[in-house]
Design a protein around this motif. Structure first.
Motif, PDB file in Angstrom:
ATOM      1  N   GLY A 117      17.469  35.940  18.408  1.00  0.00           N
ATOM      2  CA  GLY A 117      18.438  35.103  18.971  1.00  0.00           C
ATOM      3  C   GLY A 117      19.494  35.735  17.215  1.00  0.00           C
ATOM      4  N   ASP A 118      20.398  35.271  17.433  1.00  0.00           N
ATOM      5  CA  ASP A 118      21.374  34.780  16.200  1.00  0.00           C
ATOM      6  C   ASP A 118      21.617  34.234  14.675  1.00  0.00           C
ATOM      7  N   TYR A 119      20.490  33.761  15.226  1.00  0.00           N
ATOM      8  CA  TYR A 119      20.400  32.562  14.438  1.00  0.00           C
ATOM      9  C   TYR A 119      18.962  31.637  14.453  1.00  0.00           C
ATOM     10  N   VAL A 120      18.195  31.892  13.836  1.00  0.00           N
ATOM     11  CA  VAL A 120      16.467  31.581  13.734  1.00  0.00           C
ATOM     12  C   VAL A 120      16.463  30.717  12.661  1.00  0.00           C
ATOM     13  N   ALA A 121      15.612  29.743  13.650  1.00  0.00           N
ATOM     14  CA  ALA A 121      14.792  28.900  13.054  1.00  0.00           C
ATOM     15  C   ALA A 121      12.796  28.373  12.759  1.00  0.00           C
ATOM     16  N   VAL A 122      13.328  27.911  11.696  1.00  0.00           N
ATOM     17  CA  VAL A 122      11.174  28.295  11.281  1.00  0.00           C
ATOM     18  C   VAL A 122      10.742  26.626  11.744  1.00  0.00           C
ATOM     19  N   MET A 123       9.936  26.584  11.927  1.00  0.00           N
ATOM     20  CA  MET A 123       9.517  25.162  11.698  1.00  0.00           C
ATOM     21  C   MET A 123       7.941  24.952  12.330  1.00  0.00           C
ATOM     22  N   ASP A 124       7.625  24.149  11.656  1.00  0.00           N
ATOM     23  CA  ASP A 124       6.142  23.860  12.138  1.00  0.00           C
ATOM     24  C   ASP A 124       5.815  22.149  13.518  1.00  0.00           C
ATOM     25  N   VAL A 125       4.903  22.997  14.043  1.00  0.00           N
ATOM     26  CA  VAL A 125       5.137  22.537  15.448  1.00  0.00           C
ATOM     27  C   VAL A 125       4.787  20.736  15.066  1.00  0.00           C
ATOM     28  N   ASP A 126       3.768  20.353  14.343  1.00  0.00           N
ATOM     29  CA  ASP A 126       3.818  18.625  13.952  1.00  0.00           C
ATOM     30  C   ASP A 126       4.165  17.637  13.307  1.00  0.00           C
ATOM     31  N   LEU A 127       5.671  18.089  13.888  1.00  0.00           N
ATOM     32  CA  LEU A 127       7.081  17.566  13.955  1.00  0.00           C
ATOM     33  C   LEU A 127       7.485  16.930  11.562  1.00  0.00           C
TER      34      LEU A 127
ATOM     35  N   ASP B 193       9.486  25.788   5.259  1.00  0.00           N
ATOM     36  CA  ASP B 193       9.158  27.075   5.409  1.00  0.00           C
ATOM     37  C   ASP B 193      10.706  27.013   5.947  1.00  0.00           C
ATOM     38  N   TYR B 194      10.941  25.326   6.651  1.00  0.00           N
ATOM     39  CA  TYR B 194      11.802  25.134   7.522  1.00  0.00           C
ATOM     40  C   TYR B 194      13.512  24.845   7.149  1.00  0.00           C
ATOM     41  N   ARG B 195      13.762  26.256   8.081  1.00  0.00           N
ATOM     42  CA  ARG B 195      15.111  26.767   7.536  1.00  0.00           C
ATOM     43  C   ARG B 195      15.619  27.187   8.934  1.00  0.00           C
ATOM     44  N   VAL B 196      16.870  27.928   8.966  1.00  0.00           N
ATOM     45  CA  VAL B 196      17.384  28.646   9.596  1.00  0.00           C
ATOM     46  C   VAL B 196      18.511  29.027   9.050  1.00  0.00           C
ATOM     47  N   MET B 197      17.997  30.642   9.757  1.00  0.00           N
ATOM     48  CA  MET B 197      18.684  32.026   8.845  1.00  0.00           C
ATOM     49  C   MET B 197      19.956  32.302  10.054  1.00  0.00           C
ATOM     50  N   SER B 198      20.511  32.951   9.263  1.00  0.00           N
ATOM     51  CA  SER B 198      21.537  34.156  10.071  1.00  0.00           C
ATOM     52  C   SER B 198      20.327  35.540  10.931  1.00  0.00           C
ATOM     53  N   ARG B 199      20.974  36.606  11.449  1.00  0.00           N
ATOM     54  CA  ARG B 199      19.997  37.578  11.665  1.00  0.00           C
ATOM     55  C   ARG B 199      20.030  38.522  10.968  1.00  0.00           C
ATOM     56  N   GLN B 200      21.049  38.820   9.974  1.00  0.00           N
ATOM     57  CA  GLN B 200      21.119  39.395   9.231  1.00  0.00           C
ATOM     58  C   GLN B 200      19.630  39.117   8.283  1.00  0.00           C
TER      59      GLN B 200
ATOM     60  N   ASP C 200      16.707  40.077   9.480  1.00  0.00           N
ATOM     61  CA  ASP C 200      16.329  41.314   9.540  1.00  0.00           C
ATOM     62  C   ASP C 200      15.853  41.587   8.319  1.00  0.00           C
ATOM     63  N   ALA C 201      16.665  41.704   7.165  1.00  0.00           N
ATOM     64  CA  ALA C 201      15.813  41.815   5.972  1.00  0.00           C
ATOM     65  C   ALA C 201      14.033  41.239   5.311  1.00  0.00           C
ATOM     66  N   ILE C 202      14.400  40.210   5.879  1.00  0.00           N
ATOM     67  CA  ILE C 202      13.172  39.876   5.699  1.00  0.00           C
ATOM     68  C   ILE C 202      11.985  40.551   6.609  1.00  0.00           C
ATOM     69  N   LEU C 203      12.207  40.831   7.739  1.00  0.00           N
ATOM     70  CA  LEU C 203      11.191  41.759   8.711  1.00  0.00           C
ATOM     71  C   LEU C 203      11.144  42.854   7.740  1.00  0.00           C
ATOM     72  N   SER C 204      11.906  43.674   7.473  1.00  0.00           N
ATOM     73  CA  SER C 204      12.098  44.827   6.255  1.00  0.00           C
ATOM     74  C   SER C 204      11.295  45.153   5.484  1.00  0.00           C
ATOM     75  N   LEU C 205      11.075  44.102   4.984  1.00  0.00           N
ATOM     76  CA  LEU C 205       9.267  44.124   3.958  1.00  0.00           C
ATOM     77  C   LEU C 205       8.654  43.418   4.555  1.00  0.00           C
ATOM     78  N   SER C 206       7.723  44.792   5.219  1.00  0.00           N
ATOM     79  CA  SER C 206       6.444  44.821   5.712  1.00  0.00           C
ATOM     80  C   SER C 206       5.077  44.868   5.082  1.00  0.00           C
ATOM     81  N   GLU C 207       5.155  44.361   3.520  1.00  0.00           N
ATOM     82  CA  GLU C 207       4.109  44.084   2.828  1.00  0.00           C
ATOM     83  C   GLU C 207       2.437  43.608   3.349  1.00  0.00           C
ATOM     84  N   ASN C 208       1.683  43.931   3.479  1.00  0.00           N
ATOM     85  CA  ASN C 208       1.407  42.989   4.079  1.00  0.00           C
ATOM     86  C   ASN C 208       0.512  41.616   3.130  1.00  0.00           C
ATOM     87  N   GLN C 209       1.367  41.304   1.827  1.00  0.00           N
ATOM     88  CA  GLN C 209       0.295  40.835   1.301  1.00  0.00           C
ATOM     89  C   GLN C 209       0.960  39.773   1.234  1.00  0.00           C
TER      90      GLN C 209
END
Length: 298
Positions: free
Chosen positions: A77-87, A148-155, A158-167
């Motif tokens: 999506g253009d905007y992404v929300a990260v949420m825990d499922v336990d409410l 971790d609960y937040r709404v982020m822009s696509r940009q 994408d910046a977070i995903l560009s950091l492919s570090e294992n740790q």
């Protein structure tokens, strides 16, 4: 989610109740982190009923950070929300969070707990101390109580995903990538159902991972300890030699043995502190292992 069979439907229904207040089409991307209960079966049934429901199920439990990365990678999506499922993350904040990003004023709108009511005092104290010392020893500032609960822009995603570090330590990564972020405080909430898999020891290990990922201070401390030990060996050696010359009361061979042990121990700690900094970074990243392995996706 990990073993969240009791919360999935409740979470889904809670988001549906907020749909009239959200002026956007929503897709669900559930991440099953190697659950051993009926989590995957419930996700399959939900996906059959709703074409907006998607999921990825891991081949085993890879941990919270792998789950976060997989969710961000799956979301389109253009905007992404990260949420825990336990409410524990209030769904009613979503409209305000989304509008803050959609307006262009912020790249992300996150949340932080304004209090820790209902949590053990010892656990709260250690959490507070973690944020306090982490901000002192790291150049990456962490907001105390941030979720971790937040709404982020696509940009930003994408910046977070560009950091492919294992740790990975997402709270630090969210801050490290930059972007303008606003935090909304809310009162602490208990899980809606089920039980948490986060023990005190798991939280302690997670904190250690965060420190190692965003600070070299532990290695600096080891280096300083090595220097102090080496200095102590010189002082101790001098004292032992002088005492032996003056009173000659020392046990034969003991002064030289202790001096040599302190000297070698100090040199070893100093060397490990310097070399370990490079080995630790090389060791984890040169393996090039995937962050997670998906067993099933839809």
């Amino acid at each position: 989610m990990h073993n969240e069979e009791d919360t999935i439907q409740i979470f889904y229904d809670a988001i549906q109740m907020e749909m009239p207040n959200i002026n956007s089409e929503i897709d669900f991307h559930f991440v099953d982190d190697g659950s051993t209960d009926q989590t995957i079966n419930i996700l399959r049934e939900l996906a059959e009923k709703d074409s907006h429901v998607h999921y990825v199920s891991f081949s085993r439990n890879f941990g919270k950070e792998a789950g976060l990365y997989a969710g961000l990678k799956q979301a389109t999506g253009d905007y992404v929300a990260v949420m825990d499922v336990d409410l524990q993350d209030p769904p009613e904040l979503l409209p305000e969070m989304l509008s803050g990003v959609q307006s262009g004023e912020y790249d992300a709108v996150g949340t932080r707990r304004a209090d820790r009511r209902g949590e053990a005092r010892v656990r709260s104290w250690f959490s507070s101390q973690f944020y306090k010392w982490m901000n002192k020893i790291s150049q990456t500032h962490l907001v105390e109580g941030a979720r971790d609960y937040r709404v982020m822009s696509r940009q930003m995603v994408d910046a977070i995903l560009s950091l492919s570090e294992n740790q990975r330590f997402s709270k630090g990564i969210f801050t490290w990538v930059g972007f303008k972020t606003k935090y909304i405080p809310f009162e602490n909430r208990e899980r809606i159902a089920g039980s948490t898999s986060w023990s005190f020891w798991n939280l302690a290990k997670y904190a250690i991972e965060g420190i190692v990922s965003f600070s070299t201070m532990p290695l600096t401390i080891v280096t300083v300890l090595g220097m102090l030990s080496f200095g102590a060996s010189l002082v101790g050696g001098t004292f032992i030699v002088i005492r032996a010359l003056i009173s000659n009361s020392s046990v034969a061979g003991w002064p030289s043995m202790v001096t040599i042990m302190l000297f070698i121990g100090g040199i070893q700690m100093l060397s490990l502190g310097v070399i370990g900094r490079y080995i630790a970074a090389i060791f984890m990243e040169t393996k090039r292992r995937p962050i997670y392995i998906a067993k099933e996706e839809k």
